[in-house]
Design a protein around this motif. Sequence first.
Motif: not given
Length: 429
Positions: A334-347, A388-402
């Motif tokens: 799903x879209x939510x799982x794709x966002x989870x995947x982006x967060x995981x990969x950036x982490x 709580x984890x490093x450069x990860x923010x709640x919203x995936x777009x904020x994590x990407x902007x980081x």
Amino acid sequence: MSSLLEILHKEVVPAEGCTEPIAVAYAVSLAAELLKEEITFIKLQLSGNIIKNAMGVGIPGTGQTGLPIAAALGAVVGRSHKELEILSNLTPAELKQANELLDRGLLEVELKDTPEKLYIEARVYSPNHTATAIIAGEHTHIDFLALDGEKITPPKSKADCGKPGLSDSGAYAGSVDRIFEFIDAVPFQDISFLLEGARMNKAISEEGLRGNYGLQVGKKMSQKSAVNLFGNDIASRIIAATAAASDARMDGSAMPVMTTAGSGNQGIACTLPVIALAELLGKDKEMLARALALSNLVTVHIKHYIGRLSPLCGSGIAGGVGANSGIIYLMGGSLAQIKHGIQNTIASLSGMICDGAKSTCALKISTSTNAAIQAATLAMNDIAPTTKDGVIFEEVEDTIRNMERLVQEGLADTDTAILNIMLSKGGVM
């Protein structure tokens, strides 16, 4: 970003050879074609990122590496209209002529003090004239063209065809939500052209698995032997196929690749895991095309913030995140799982630096592909990092902007340090 389909058409284009030295060849060719006399000297002024990415990479059809032969060939071949495929169909006579130019000491390369990460200034001299070509911002964007100081209207580049790209920051309004909506709604026939890129990138992967290119990362991972700790599972086959394409490309294979956001390795990194998984899962062409549209657009989205050239590894980070999204889509995520995947990969990958284009790019791409698969597995189980984890923010777009903050604030001097280390080895230009 008025049209994601236009972004795909602009940012997914074929190239033969690493795009930085090929862009140098393109710039030299643009200037040389204005002269009707024998070339007496070539002077290049290049940004640090261009030098970093062109020093150690194989040049197609030459058996040689680096900037000098790329620049000399640009002066010889006279086919700037082919842009990033300028060295295709290179002849032995052209290679001989280029090496003779180098043997005569007619090339000088200087580091240009410029804030522009992608900058190529080529001055080509003949007995009575001087021609200048400047490429800036994008690999085929002609910023300036002149003969004897008189400005000339440059030929229309594919990159300047009026379609927006990731460099068009004033118009940029991309998001993962918008990309996901697009790939589900776009008619298949509109994105079917991506299948040609799949064919192209799969072909160079197969070449890398057959030949003894570079470090043979993909080939050795795929072989059954007592010293190979990798099995024959799906993940290992995907990683090997992806790394093999980079092995071949970085070692100077003359086969073209379909690039993404100005980089062949990014194109390899974001498409081949998707291509390999779709084949292993028996997905049809339409499903593959939609997954490729997603992986390419997510890669372009990440690159908008990292930059066209960067101290961070675009192939590893942007390509890895793009591949992860395509993998999850093929698995029915799903879209939510794709966002989870982006967060995981950036982490996992956010600290991967770029130390130029060379054989070890295949190692970084194999690492990022492994991370993308791991991140997709977690995402499909609805697991993702927290705020709580490093450069990860709640919203995936904020994590990407980081990633942009990391480049601009945290890694401002990294490119200089990397380039100085590379230049300290001597004889690299």
